[in-house]
Scaffold this motif. Structure first.
Motif, mmCIF file in Angstrom:
data_model
loop_
_atom_site.group_PDB
_atom_site.id
_atom_site.type_symbol
_atom_site.label_atom_id
_atom_site.label_comp_id
_atom_site.label_asym_id
_atom_site.label_seq_id
_atom_site.Cartn_x
_atom_site.Cartn_y
_atom_site.Cartn_z
ATOM 1 N N ILE B 296 0.857 -1.187 0.000
ATOM 2 C CA ILE B 296 0.000 0.000 0.000
ATOM 3 C C ILE B 296 0.893 1.236 0.000
ATOM 4 O O ILE B 296 1.766 1.376 0.868
ATOM 5 N N LYS B 311 -6.270 5.540 6.830
ATOM 6 C CA LYS B 311 -6.925 4.671 5.839
ATOM 7 C C LYS B 311 -5.999 3.517 5.419
ATOM 8 O O LYS B 311 -6.417 2.361 5.286
ATOM 9 N N LEU B 315 -6.767 -0.420 5.766
ATOM 10 C CA LEU B 315 -6.701 -1.370 4.648
ATOM 11 C C LEU B 315 -5.747 -2.520 4.971
ATOM 12 O O LEU B 315 -6.004 -3.672 4.643
ATOM 13 N N LEU B 350 -1.514 -1.007 -4.034
ATOM 14 C CA LEU B 350 -2.715 -0.232 -3.735
ATOM 15 C C LEU B 350 -2.296 1.212 -3.481
ATOM 16 O O LEU B 350 -1.445 1.468 -2.625
ATOM 17 N N VAL B 352 -3.526 4.932 -2.312
ATOM 18 C CA VAL B 352 -4.643 5.596 -1.648
ATOM 19 C C VAL B 352 -4.260 7.029 -1.261
ATOM 20 O O VAL B 352 -3.268 7.256 -0.561
ATOM 21 N N ASP B 356 -9.036 9.510 -3.373
ATOM 22 C CA ASP B 356 -9.552 8.142 -3.344
ATOM 23 C C ASP B 356 -10.454 7.934 -2.127
ATOM 24 O O ASP B 356 -11.489 7.287 -2.219
ATOM 25 N N HIS B 361 -12.890 4.715 -2.986
ATOM 26 C CA HIS B 361 -12.295 3.612 -3.754
ATOM 27 C C HIS B 361 -10.786 3.554 -3.496
ATOM 28 O O HIS B 361 -10.214 4.419 -2.822
ATOM 29 N N VAL B 362 -10.183 2.510 -4.021
ATOM 30 C CA VAL B 362 -8.740 2.326 -3.922
ATOM 31 C C VAL B 362 -8.244 2.000 -5.321
ATOM 32 O O VAL B 362 -8.940 1.337 -6.082
ATOM 33 N N GLU B 377 -14.082 0.515 -2.104
ATOM 34 C CA GLU B 377 -13.609 -0.027 -0.825
ATOM 35 C C GLU B 377 -14.468 -1.187 -0.332
ATOM 36 O O GLU B 377 -13.954 -2.186 0.177
#
Lengths: 478, 478
Positions: B296, B311, B315, B350, B352, B356, B361-362, B377
């Motif tokens: 991420i 966030k 995730l 990913l 973010v 986003d 969303h991602v 998401e």
């Protein structure tokens, strides 16, 4: 029927002859075998399964701690050992040298007795900046130490399996902190997974690891009154970093020497489990770490056989997460099977026969104390993990009681001698000096220090009468 | 900022100079390092993580097959090798001998190149009756073969890691059946986990394992037109059992010689993965076997930093079963981070950022083809495993296409030479004779047989013109 000739249990009592008892349990529970090669062991599936579960558990623990696994070469060049003088001296007598490279006119190579040197050679290439720190790497591998003492499977063999963690930090504080963090994890593994209580603390100067600033240890205490070192965590200081040229550029843009620790435990832990928990029927596996936690013995009669086997299969599927053996062999009586699985130490035995099916229950028998319980089939999924926890708790409590009752605080050399002769642990005021410790070992016929205890002594050193810096545990040991 | 000097990608193209490309990927993706010891490798955490996941997967497979893990000694006495003549001859040139025992006036010991002999010495003690069979044991360990050829990390090193399974059966039929059962499991591992398509079949007489009745193999085909043997499963016949005195009393109460097989794959599989899937940006990990499947990268601006990092953490927790890295390092731009994780081959990235989060969303980016997808998401938990399957499918299909298109059936020596010169696989009618295979190798500049193909040839042997017994795949190889 083959049963009679094969079904021979342990022929000595644990309390009468523990060394012989231990050999028989290892052999007959098929945990390990001596090998045709002097000083080497074969770890059989029943023993290796414990090691696999220890690995699974500990891999999760260290992943949480941001340690990653890797693998470094088996062979170490002679010159590497010389880069840290104390380390070289400590391991020199135990090295096994390999011919191959020498024949090519190259440097001599030794089979690793531990991997500090070969790993730190790589670390010196990988570490450049503070951004690369902390570096935390672990490896699971075999190591070789050419023991000359009498060997014994799991406890002292020329080859054994272990994990060795090797971390590098910017500061002494971080390094110290994690020396104890990993020691705590060792204690948790021993006590909460293996049901083996341990003492923890620093080793004395004399007993520390070759090349370390200081060594911490977990020490278990066996039923025969001997301590067993079960894992160590070392602060290596900056000596190896200096020897191997490990440097990093700090946030201050200057070059610094980092701090290092290393920490390891070995297949010796399996020996601790066997000695702590085994009984005169054989092995007793601590339930949390046993690979196969349950054996189902279906009680077979011609008429109801089909139905009973079906039920056994059903139970196997239901409980599969615990590792289940269904012993549906023909030609063996239930009693014979009970003996065999008791010998092998499977924690829980489930008996299921036609009457049990009728009553919708299962008989659950604990290996450690033989306690029998009728569990409603519908309750099984809920009850099994509870029985496992109870069994673990009882096994730990029993061993903890033995440890606690064995520790005796002593003030004089006479008390010291009496306590260790009675196979107990002397908690003694000690000056901390290597020479004094040598005297203690000589005078007492081989008693060594296990680790530094808590508390500040008011009395003088139990041996030399000088100022006592600390309390130290002394006892017989493996 | 340190980024500029450090962020140097692969400097050659895979299609231009694969050996150099391979070395750079291993080095820069931190998969493995050459060692200071000639011919040895260091497997770094990024590479070792693949091996750990292969182990986890395969341990489940063999447990289902009633195979249990164990551990046998590293060192093997010289006399053990002599108990099976062909085996001894095959491994003699590659053995590394250890000094320790010789100094004690005992027999010479070699570091294991494979463990048939040391294991079967134990088997001869353990096996008594048909009740002890089948015996199925596997071990994960290091082995040493003193290679004189040029070494290359993962592909050819003096030490490597592997698993070796060793089973004993009452009958030839059972033994044969499971030789192929384990070969099938190897194929499944390669294709369904590593996305590496393989050819499977018997080895020719010349290429079979030293001491085996016959050998079966899985052969992958690399983008540079060289085959890579990735795992073998041998029917050992009764030769080792005879040599080591393994006997069992059958149901007929008579003594019999059992049948044996052995099967192994090694860390070489990691080399197959790198070469098959890597690209000019670096490593591409097959998503099913990658330890960390997701990285991420939070897009950080001063104002929204806190919210975005929160966030990212959220995730990470949500997706933790996939192995997630959160790259929240300061002082590196997102683009620099993308390059680094692409180099290391993490399957999914990913992204973010504040926008986003606003849109709930991602951004998910696939490493293999760079495909970008905006995933709601709320759909993430459902969508991620699907993306992984799609990615696996596409990677496998691409490699399978290359393999399929590389196989050319040939009828004459001219065709044979043309095909292998074009870095393809010649499927050739072959007489099966070792001498003829030697000629093929000599005449073609090193082409070897990979395995027997399906089908019955009508044409004569492509080299000697004698009757062709079977089709055989020939190609360049590692």
């Amino acid at each position: 029927m083959a049963e009679k000739e094969e079904n021979i249990g342990i022929t000595v009592k644990k309390e009468d002859d523990m060394p012989e008892w231990y050999s028989q349990v290892c052999q007959k529970a098929e945990l390990a075998d001596t090998s045709s090669i002097k000083g080497f062991m074969v770890i059989r599936p029943n023993g290796y399964g414990i090691w696999e579960n220890i690995q699974d558990y500990f891999n999760k623990v260290i992943r949480e701690r941001k340690v990653r696994n890797a693998y470094f070469p088996l062979l170490i060049p002679e010159s590497f050992f010389k880069k840290e003088a104390e380390h070289a001296e400590g391991f020199a007598p135990e090295l096994a040298w390999v011919g191959g490279a020498a024949e090519e006119g190259e440097e001599r190579l030794a089979i690793r007795p531990t991997s500090e040197t070969i790993m730190y050679d790589s670390y010196s290439k990988w570490i450049r900046s503070y951004r690369d720190l902390p570096l935390r790497i672990n490896q699971w591998c075999n190591v070789l130490r050419w023991e000359v003492k009498q060997t014994k499977v799991f406890l002292r063999t020329r080859e054994f399996l272990w994990q060795e963690g090797h971390c590098v930090y910017e500061t002494e504080e971080e390094c110290d902190k994690e020396v104890y963090m990993f020691l705590d994890e060792y204690k948790r593994l021993a006590e909460e997974q293996l049901a083996v209580p341990v003492l923890t603390g620093k080793k004395t100067e004399k007993e520390k690891f070759a090349g370390a600033k200081y060594t911490t240890t977990i020490e278990a205490f066996m039923p025969d009154g001997k301590a067993l070192q079960c894992g160590t965590s070392h602060n290596l200081g900056q000596g190896f970093a200096e020897g191997f040229g490990i440097r990093y550029i700090g946030k201050d843009e200057k070059e610094h020497i980092p701090w290092q620790n290393s920490w390891g435990f070995s297949t010796r832990l399996i020996g601790a489990i066997i000695m702590t928990h085994g009984d005169n029927k054989g092995m007793v596996m601590p339930p949390r770490i046993a690979k196969d936690k349950i054996v189902i013995v279906p009680i077979l009669f011609d008429k109801t056989k089909k139905e009973v086997l079906k039920k056994a299969d059903e139970l196997e599927k239901k409980l599969s997460e615990y590792g289940v053996i269904v012993d549906d062999r023909e030609g063996y009586s239930p009693g014979w099977k009970y003996n065999e699985w008791e010998m092998k130490g499977v924690p829980l035995r489930l008996e299921v026969g036609p009457k049990d099916i009728e009553k919708k229950h299962v008989v659950v028998v604990r290996r450690d104390n033989g306690k029998k319980e009728f569990v409603k089939e519908a309750d099984l999924i809920k009850r099994i993990p509870k029985i496992i926890d109870e069994m673990h708790g009882d096994m730990f409590a029993k061993a903890k009681k033995h440890l606690d009752e064995s520790i005796v605080e002593v003030k004089s050399w006479e008390e010291f001698e009496k306590v260790v002769k009675e196979n107990k642990i002397a908690k003694a005021p000690f000056c901390g000096e290597g020479e004094c410790e040598d005297w203690i070992k000589d005078k007492s016929g081989g008693i060594t220090s296990r680790c530094v205890a808590e508390g500040k002594p008011k009395d003088k050193c139990v041996q030399c009468g000088k100022k006592a810096e600390e309390f130290v545990y002394f006892s017989k040991s493996y």
